[in-house]
Each structure stands twice: as C-alpha cells, then as structure tokens.
Motif scaffolding. Structure first.
Motif, PDB file in Angstrom:
ATOM      1  N   ASP A  35      -1.717 -26.526  10.667  1.00  0.00           N
ATOM      2  CA  ASP A  35      -0.649 -27.421  11.129  1.00  0.00           C
ATOM      3  C   ASP A  35       0.632 -26.638  11.433  1.00  0.00           C
ATOM      4  N   VAL A  36       0.952 -25.691  10.551  1.00  0.00           N
ATOM      5  CA  VAL A  36       2.132 -24.864  10.768  1.00  0.00           C
ATOM      6  C   VAL A  36       2.033 -24.165  12.126  1.00  0.00           C
ATOM      7  N   LEU A  37       0.858 -23.595  12.377  1.00  0.00           N
ATOM      8  CA  LEU A  37       0.704 -22.778  13.579  1.00  0.00           C
ATOM      9  C   LEU A  37       0.679 -23.615  14.852  1.00  0.00           C
ATOM     10  N   ILE A  38       0.018 -24.770  14.794  1.00  0.00           N
ATOM     11  CA  ILE A  38      -0.025 -25.623  15.979  1.00  0.00           C
ATOM     12  C   ILE A  38       1.375 -26.149  16.280  1.00  0.00           C
ATOM     13  N   ASP A  39       2.060 -26.544  15.226  1.00  0.00           N
ATOM     14  CA  ASP A  39       3.431 -27.014  15.385  1.00  0.00           C
ATOM     15  C   ASP A  39       4.284 -25.930  16.043  1.00  0.00           C
ATOM     16  N   PHE A  40       4.118 -24.710  15.579  1.00  0.00           N
ATOM     17  CA  PHE A  40       4.907 -23.594  16.097  1.00  0.00           C
ATOM     18  C   PHE A  40       4.547 -23.285  17.559  1.00  0.00           C
ATOM     19  N   THR A  41       3.269 -23.411  17.877  1.00  0.00           N
ATOM     20  CA  THR A  41       2.815 -23.142  19.250  1.00  0.00           C
ATOM     21  C   THR A  41       3.519 -24.060  20.246  1.00  0.00           C
ATOM     22  N   ALA A 112       4.526 -17.930   4.958  1.00  0.00           N
ATOM     23  CA  ALA A 112       4.986 -17.237   6.170  1.00  0.00           C
ATOM     24  C   ALA A 112       4.348 -15.851   6.298  1.00  0.00           C
ATOM     25  N   VAL A 113       4.187 -15.162   5.172  1.00  0.00           N
ATOM     26  CA  VAL A 113       3.548 -13.837   5.220  1.00  0.00           C
ATOM     27  C   VAL A 113       2.129 -13.966   5.774  1.00  0.00           C
ATOM     28  N   TYR A 114       1.328 -14.850   5.177  1.00  0.00           N
ATOM     29  CA  TYR A 114      -0.072 -14.970   5.596  1.00  0.00           C
ATOM     30  C   TYR A 114      -0.219 -15.571   6.989  1.00  0.00           C
ATOM     31  N   THR A 115       0.673 -16.484   7.334  1.00  0.00           N
ATOM     32  CA  THR A 115       0.601 -17.092   8.662  1.00  0.00           C
ATOM     33  C   THR A 115       0.815 -16.018   9.729  1.00  0.00           C
ATOM     34  N   GLY A 116       1.811 -15.171   9.508  1.00  0.00           N
ATOM     35  CA  GLY A 116       2.039 -14.068  10.442  1.00  0.00           C
ATOM     36  C   GLY A 116       0.837 -13.127  10.479  1.00  0.00           C
ATOM     37  N   ASP A 117       0.305 -12.806   9.304  1.00  0.00           N
ATOM     38  CA  ASP A 117      -0.861 -11.908   9.246  1.00  0.00           C
ATOM     39  C   ASP A 117      -2.048 -12.490  10.011  1.00  0.00           C
ATOM     40  N   LEU A 118      -2.267 -13.778   9.834  1.00  0.00           N
ATOM     41  CA  LEU A 118      -3.375 -14.426  10.539  1.00  0.00           C
ATOM     42  C   LEU A 118      -3.190 -14.311  12.048  1.00  0.00           C
ATOM     43  N   LEU A 119      -1.954 -14.470  12.497  1.00  0.00           N
ATOM     44  CA  LEU A 119      -1.688 -14.344  13.935  1.00  0.00           C
ATOM     45  C   LEU A 119      -1.953 -12.915  14.410  1.00  0.00           C
ATOM     46  N   PHE A 120      -1.626 -11.928  13.581  1.00  0.00           N
ATOM     47  CA  PHE A 120      -1.948 -10.547  13.969  1.00  0.00           C
ATOM     48  C   PHE A 120      -3.453 -10.375  14.172  1.00  0.00           C
ATOM     49  N   THR A 121      -4.256 -10.973  13.285  1.00  0.00           N
ATOM     50  CA  THR A 121      -5.708 -10.829  13.463  1.00  0.00           C
ATOM     51  C   THR A 121      -6.165 -11.562  14.717  1.00  0.00           C
TER      52      THR A 121
END
Lengths: 326, 326
Positions: A35-41, A112-121
């Motif tokens: 949800d965080v990531l879709i919202d951010f997109t 926020a740390v893991y969300t960013g890391d997931l985006l890197f992958t």
C-alpha cells in the motif's frame, strides 16, 4: 492522470503503462508495504526521468524499438528514483514529499528502510528482465552508485559554512544530474541512435538535471508551502546550503556568518532573515542565471539531435522546465 | 586470519582473496563510509556463505572453473549479507554485532542507511561484472527480494503473541535460508555440476540455513554476552519470538501469556524469567532436536553429491555447525 503532461498525450499514455508496471512490481505479500508503495507511485511525481527516456528513445528508427523493453526500462528509472527519495527522507527526517506525508514520517524509519531496499531489488529485477547481457546493466549499477555517493556528499557537507560552489555542483551532479544523464543516454541507446548521439543525449540529460536541481533549490527560497508541497526553507534548516545561498554568501560572508554559525539551532525566524539576505545579495537572481545557462546549453545541444517530432517535444519540455514555479 | 577455518587452509586462503575483493569494492571517495565498511569486512564474520559457495564449486570439474569469476561471486554473497546485516541493525536498534558496536549505533542511522545501500550497488556491480548475461543474475535479484521479504515478515510478527511455528519458519526461510540456498546452488552451477546436483546443492543449502538460524536463535537463550558477542535475550526483548520460545509456549501458553502481553515493556528481570520458562518447558531441547533434524537431512543429501574431497569438507563443515556454541 498527469496534469503536467497534458500537452504530451502520447507520453501521458505511456507513463500510465509505466505506472502499471511499477504497480505490478511493488505487489508483495506484505500488504502494508504494498500500500505504501502503490500510494507513492501515484502520488503525483512528474515522472520526468521515464518521460525523458521515452522521448529520447523516440528519436530513433521505430523499427528497432521493442515497446515492452522500453516501458520496463522507463519504469526502472522511476523505481530507482523512488527508492532514493524514500531513503533520503529518512536522512532528512522530512515530514512532507510531493505534498504528502513521507513514508518515514507516516510508517517510521524501519518500514522506510525496507521499502527503499525492496525498490532497489525491483530496479535490478526490471533491468535484468529487460536487458540481461547488455553493457547497460553495468552503466545502471554504476549510475546508482554515483547517485548514492552524491547523497553522501550532501550529507557530509551539512552545516559546512565553508561549502564551495564546486562542492555543491559535485553533489547535485551525483544526486540529481546522474539519473537524468542515464535516462537520456539509455533512451538514445535503446532507441537505436548512433554512439555520437548517445553521448550527446547523455550531456543534454546532465545539463537538464543540473538546471532542474538548481531551480528546485531556488524554490526553497521563493515558494510558499502551499505551492511547494513541502516545508519551505527546509534545506536551510537542515544545513543543506544550496546555490542561491552560496552565491549570496560570496557577496557578503560577514552578513551570513552569525546565522550559519548557529548550525542546527537556527530558529524559523532567523531562517527567514537568511532568506531575505539571500534575496538582498542577489543569490536567487544569480542562481537563476546559472540554471538558465545550463538550460541554454541543453537547448543548443538538443538542436543537434536528429530532426524528428520527438526532438521538438524534448525542446519544449526543456523550455517548460525553465518556467518552474511548482 | 579466520580462526574458524583453521582446519580448511585452502578455504581460508581463498576467503582472504574474497576479503580483498570486498575491500577493493568498498573503496569510495567518502573516507568515513569506507572506514566503516572495511572495519565491518574484517570484523570477524565467519564468511560461511562465500565458503559454502566455493566448496560447492569445488565439487565440479576444475577445467570448467574460472577462479576470478568464482572469487567475485563469493564476494558478492558476503557483500549482500553485510548489506542486510547493516540495515537489520537499524530496525533492531542493535548496539552490538560480531562483538562490536553496530554501524548504526556508532555512526547513526543515516550513515547506516547509505552504507547498506552502497553495499547493495556493489553486490550488483560484482554480479554484473562476473556473470552478465547469465540467468543467475535474475536468481540473485529474486533471492535478494525474498531475503528482504523475510526480514519484513519478521518485523511484522514482532510482539505477536500468537505467532506460529509456520510463520517463524517462513521468516527464517527468507531471511537466512535463502542466502544459503543461493550460495550452494550458485556454487554448484558455476562449478559446472549437473542440473540435478545443482538442485540438490540448493536443498542442502536451505537445510543448513534453517539449522544454522535455529541454532543461532537457541544461543539467545543459552549464551552469556561474552560468548555471544551480542546482547543476550535480545530477540525476546525486541518481540522476536523464536523457536525455543514457540515450542515452550505451545506446552504452557498460560505460563507465558502474562509476560508476552507486556510486549515492549518487559523488564530485563522478566525476560530472564521467560528464558527460565523456555528451559523448563523443553523449548531449547525441542528446538535443538528440530535443528538436528535439518542437519541430518542435509548430511544425507550431501552423501548423494559427487564423491570428491570437497564433499568431505562440506560434510565436516555441516557437522561443525551442529556444535555451535559461539
């Protein structure tokens, strides 16, 4: 969907596809993160990097182009950008981004740390998916590294009252211009342009990136928070001394010293006084001239690109960025 | 250099080369970050993942192997491991790791975020450098993603008094066993083993990884801090309920409930009482039996690998991990 692209309907259309790829990629079993990531997109970024990538790819011969590959690469650029924004907001402890509460302010630093890391992958997955075996894989990995080093440079010059224009330029070259360089170079490459045009595209990207960042830094001194969608004078409060301040300070170091020596104890009222000094000593005007110089350099280089409808769009977009007041 | 590898001189020698590759890769213009990373590289991790990778690669025909490529891939595994440790310590707010102050405790979260990010880029650079075009690039990217999702699972089951053994297994499968799976599978692949042996290698890696993590979790209940090199009962205090606790709690839920319901207000004294209950209700013994089961499964599978000197080393290393008390 994207007000910004109203005059570029084909780009607008393709950016929607880019968004849907991003949405697909950030679908994970952890619902909260998803949800965080879709919202951010969909939070209203202008998606300049994927747009520039697509516009430069359009310069080439349509027969060489694979739509699916191009859309994935475009998405990878935005995903990398999102990842760095999320991690930057941790460092900045920033409450607002794009007019919304930042991931770290809303969900905490841990998420926020893991969300960013997931985006890197996801960035790497998309790249491997779209260009495994290409030398551009390494180009991307190295660009990502320089981007992070640019962020580190900025972090380390915080509250440095002796920061030079050169140090500022090195920092924005890494943290912002690098990704614009990559978007344009990579677009030209996967659009099938000549080596020479690819190099030119990269230089145009870098110029646009520097101009873009300088205009962004100017906004910190000229906007109100309603327009800017983030706190005004945020950079100053965090000890990030940008070009308007550096130019003004060079004119009258003694006027700024008492304020800057307060470092992170500078009050909101004092920050406003510094901002007034920046205007008094022509910092905003000089920084604007500086950014216009880079934009004009970009425009001159754009005129050397292959003469196609896409070149016109790149030109008008670059001019549009000159008039930033958002 | 590595006491742990004293009986494996060739592995010890090659791990030194792996370390020097890591050192080379973490050389960046930012001196502070560089020092952090070099310090962390030599801070006494056992380098199990690169060692397993090299041992599995050794099973194959030496004619097919490229030493330089293998060393780089081995280094990539350790770098990915280091990156996840640094970001985990942010989440855990952990003061100690490997008997030393963690990056985040010493330099702050901001440095820790970027240091981890930089390692992620070095991970990909090394992979692209050593295997561009290989399908194993995607295998690596996906393993990294599952690793992060495992960490997220753990974060989300914190202080969940209803956590099940299945949820625990899903979490350690991702956060630990995944990287052991990758190391062994990838070693077998780049060592030139058959498809069937590659699959077998991956399964062995996963079994070793699960056993390794369960033993690690047991240590939280059996060690003193001098031996463990990190705070004891740290998991418990942070609401990470591991197998010894889960097994004991299944025996006597009513004994644990009053403690666990206190969540993050559990005192040090109460944590010690919980640890005593874990022993009383056979949690440590049952978790040990569980880990031995996985180790025996691994040993049985190891016996099916090609009969080479390297197989003997893999066997003795796996047995050694059974006797963990460090």
């Amino acid at each position: 969907m994207f007000d910004f692209w109203i005059d570029y309907p084909t780009i607008d259309e393709r950016l929607k596809t880019v968004c849907s790829i991003i949405e697909e990629r950030v679908t994970v079993r952890n619902k909260e993160i998803q949800d965080v990531l879709i919202d951010f997109t969909y939070s209203g970024g202008k998606m300049l990097r994927p747009a520039l990538f697509l516009l430069f790819a359009d310069l080439g011969d349509p027969h060489y182009k694979k739509t699916d590959q191009l859309t994935k690469i475009a998405a990878s650029l935005e995903i990398l950008h999102m990842a760095t924004l999320i991690h930057d907001d941790i460092i900045d402890d920033s409450p607002l981004r794009r007019g919304r509460t930042t991931v770290q302010a809303k969900y905490g630093k841990d998420i926020a740390v893991y969300t960013g890391d997931l985006l890197f992958t996801q960035f790497f997955e998309l790249l491997i998916d779209s260009m495994n075996g290409s030398p551009f894989l390494m180009t991307n990995a190295q660009a990502m590294k320089r981007l992070l080093l640019g962020e580190l440079d900025q972090m380390h010059t915080r509250y440095n009252v002796n920061e030079t224009v050169e140090e500022y330029l090195q920092s924005i070259n890494g943290k912002t211009a690098e990704l614009f360089w990559l978007a344009c170079l990579e677009g030209a490459h996967f659009g099938g342009l000549s080596e020479a045009d690819q190099q030119l595209a990269g230089e145009i990207g870098r110029d646009i990136g520097i101009a873009f960042q300088v205009f962004d830094d100017i906004l910190d001194y000229t906007s109100d928070s309603g327009t800017l969608k983030k706190p005004v004078l945020e950079d100053l409060a965090q000890g990030v001394y940008t070009l308007p301040l550096l130019f003004a300070k060079a004119q009258a170091p003694e006027a700024f010293a008492p304020y800057l020596n307060k470092k992170d104890t500078l009050s909101v009222e004092e920050a406003k006084e510094v901002a007034a000094l920046v205007h008094t000593y022509d910092g905003v005007q000089k920084a604007t001239d500086f950014a216009i110089g880079y934009t004009q350099e970009a425009l001159a280089a754009i005129d050397q690109l292959p003469d196609t409808p896409s070149r016109k769009k790149i030109r008008s977009l670059t001019e549009l960025l000159l008039q930033r007041d958002y």
